[in-house]
Motif scaffolding. Structure first.
Motif, PDB file in Angstrom:
ATOM      1  N   SER A  87      -5.430  11.114   3.245  1.00 40.59           N
ATOM      2  CA  SER A  87      -4.575  11.586   4.282  1.00 40.59           C
ATOM      3  C   SER A  87      -3.099  10.930   4.561  1.00 40.59           C
ATOM      4  CB  SER A  87      -5.478  12.125   5.557  1.00 40.59           C
ATOM      5  OG  SER A  87      -4.569  12.574   6.595  1.00 40.59           O
ATOM      6  N   GLY A  88      -3.595   9.396   4.814  1.00 41.16           N
ATOM      7  CA  GLY A  88      -2.458   8.568   5.044  1.00 41.16           C
ATOM      8  C   GLY A  88      -1.290   8.583   3.904  1.00 41.16           C
ATOM      9  N   LEU A  89      -1.656   8.548   2.626  1.00 40.96           N
ATOM     10  CA  LEU A  89      -0.813   8.420   1.747  1.00 40.96           C
ATOM     11  C   LEU A  89      -0.077   9.661   1.886  1.00 40.96           C
ATOM     12  CD1 LEU A  89       0.507   6.934  -0.568  1.00 40.96           C
ATOM     13  CD2 LEU A  89      -1.528   7.740  -2.001  1.00 40.96           C
ATOM     14  N   ASN A  90      -0.598  10.801   1.938  1.00 42.70           N
ATOM     15  CA  ASN A  90       0.015  12.012   1.860  1.00 42.70           C
ATOM     16  C   ASN A  90       0.938  12.346   2.876  1.00 42.70           C
ATOM     17  OD1 ASN A  90      -1.302  13.070  -0.334  1.00 42.70           O
ATOM     18  ND2 ASN A  90      -2.937  14.000   0.669  1.00 42.70           N
ATOM     19  N   LYS A  91       0.538  11.788   4.140  1.00 43.01           N
ATOM     20  CA  LYS A  91       1.567  12.123   5.315  1.00 43.01           C
ATOM     21  C   LYS A  91       2.729  10.905   5.174  1.00 43.01           C
ATOM     22  CE  LYS A  91      -1.910  14.091   8.387  1.00 43.01           C
ATOM     23  NZ  LYS A  91      -2.482  13.797   9.665  1.00 43.01           N
ATOM     24  N   LEU A  92       2.431  10.111   4.596  1.00 42.06           N
ATOM     25  CA  LEU A  92       3.506   8.842   4.436  1.00 42.06           C
ATOM     26  C   LEU A  92       4.530   9.464   3.656  1.00 42.06           C
ATOM     27  CD1 LEU A  92       1.494   5.554   4.083  1.00 42.06           C
ATOM     28  CD2 LEU A  92       2.928   6.387   6.104  1.00 42.06           C
TER      29      LEU A  92
ATOM     30  N   ALA B 285      -0.281   3.273  -2.776  1.00 37.09           N
ATOM     31  CA  ALA B 285      -0.548   3.977  -3.907  1.00 37.09           C
ATOM     32  C   ALA B 285      -1.148   2.870  -5.130  1.00 37.09           C
ATOM     33  CB  ALA B 285       0.699   4.567  -4.653  1.00 37.09           C
ATOM     34  N   LYS B 286      -0.636   1.737  -5.096  1.00 45.79           N
ATOM     35  CA  LYS B 286      -1.233   0.852  -6.024  1.00 45.79           C
ATOM     36  C   LYS B 286      -2.322   0.181  -5.579  1.00 45.79           C
ATOM     37  CE  LYS B 286       1.844  -3.127  -5.421  1.00 45.79           C
ATOM     38  NZ  LYS B 286       2.920  -4.331  -6.203  1.00 45.79           N
ATOM     39  N   ASN B 287      -2.575   0.183  -4.298  1.00 47.63           N
ATOM     40  CA  ASN B 287      -3.760  -0.547  -3.795  1.00 47.63           C
ATOM     41  C   ASN B 287      -4.720   0.464  -3.069  1.00 47.63           C
ATOM     42  OD1 ASN B 287      -2.783  -3.393  -4.343  1.00 47.63           O
ATOM     43  ND2 ASN B 287      -1.213  -2.621  -3.245  1.00 47.63           N
ATOM     44  N   LYS B 288      -5.564   1.219  -3.470  1.00 44.52           N
ATOM     45  CA  LYS B 288      -6.609   2.114  -3.015  1.00 44.52           C
ATOM     46  C   LYS B 288      -7.239   1.500  -2.089  1.00 44.52           C
ATOM     47  CE  LYS B 288      -5.988   5.450  -6.826  1.00 44.52           C
ATOM     48  NZ  LYS B 288      -5.164   6.535  -6.236  1.00 44.52           N
ATOM     49  N   SER B 289      -7.430   0.130  -2.023  1.00 46.98           N
ATOM     50  CA  SER B 289      -8.402  -0.528  -1.177  1.00 46.98           C
ATOM     51  C   SER B 289      -7.818  -1.114  -0.027  1.00 46.98           C
ATOM     52  CB  SER B 289      -9.234  -1.471  -1.805  1.00 46.98           C
ATOM     53  OG  SER B 289      -8.417  -2.432  -2.368  1.00 46.98           O
ATOM     54  N   ILE B 290      -6.581  -0.806   0.192  1.00 57.64           N
ATOM     55  CA  ILE B 290      -5.833  -1.159   1.447  1.00 57.64           C
ATOM     56  C   ILE B 290      -6.465  -1.209   2.540  1.00 57.64           C
ATOM     57  CG2 ILE B 290      -4.300   0.805   1.719  1.00 57.64           C
ATOM     58  CD1 ILE B 290      -1.992  -1.140   1.941  1.00 57.64           C
TER      59      ILE B 290
END
Length: 144
Positions: free
Chosen positions: A26-31, A55-60
């Motif tokens: 959700s965060g990535l899509n909203k960004l 996007a490159k750090n899925k464990s962020i």
């Protein structure tokens, strides 16, 4: 500062893994949506760095503080803007993009719903970001 065994934290993260994955997606899509609406060049460049890092750090959302510090160095500081007050004096402030990012990542909602449960299960009694004391939080009318 209290010491918490990393294996215990990892177990709690596993318990909440579906929720954490939903938050990440959700965060990535909203960004990305915010990036499409942002017109200021400095803000777009800053937001682009955040999106690339996400996007490159899925464990962020669950990385250790040392790793988060490396992301912070990679992304850099929030852009500054010059603002003129009603007396004509110019000052420098943080760009409003910071607040837009916090909104996109749904922090205010999560702070009252997800984080109290998550940190309580880990054994942390204060928010690691804002130092809000969970130990004095009370529930009234189904709100924390």
């Amino acid at each position: 500062m209290i010491s918490i065994a990393i294996n215990y934290v990892l177990a709690i993260q596993q318990k909440y893994s579906k929720n954490i994955v939903r938050q990440y997606n959700s965060g990535l899509n909203k960004l990305k949506e915010l990036h499409g609406k942002t017109t200021d060049a400095k803000d777009r460049a800053y937001l682009n760095k955040i999106i690339k890092c996400f996007a490159k750090n899925k464990s962020i959302l669950t990385d250790l503080p040392s790793v988060l510090n490396s992301y912070k160095l990679e992304i850099g500081d929030v852009p500054k803007i010059n603002v003129q007050d009603k007396n004509g004096k110019w000052t420098t402030r943080t760009s409003p993009i910071k607040d837009d990012i916090v909104t996109a990542l749904n922090y205010n909602y999560l702070r009252g719903s997800f984080y109290p449960k998550y940190f309580r299960d880990i054994g942390i009694k204060a928010c690691i970001y804002c130092n809000s004391q969970f130990t004095i939080s009370i529930e009234t009318e189904k709100k924390f």
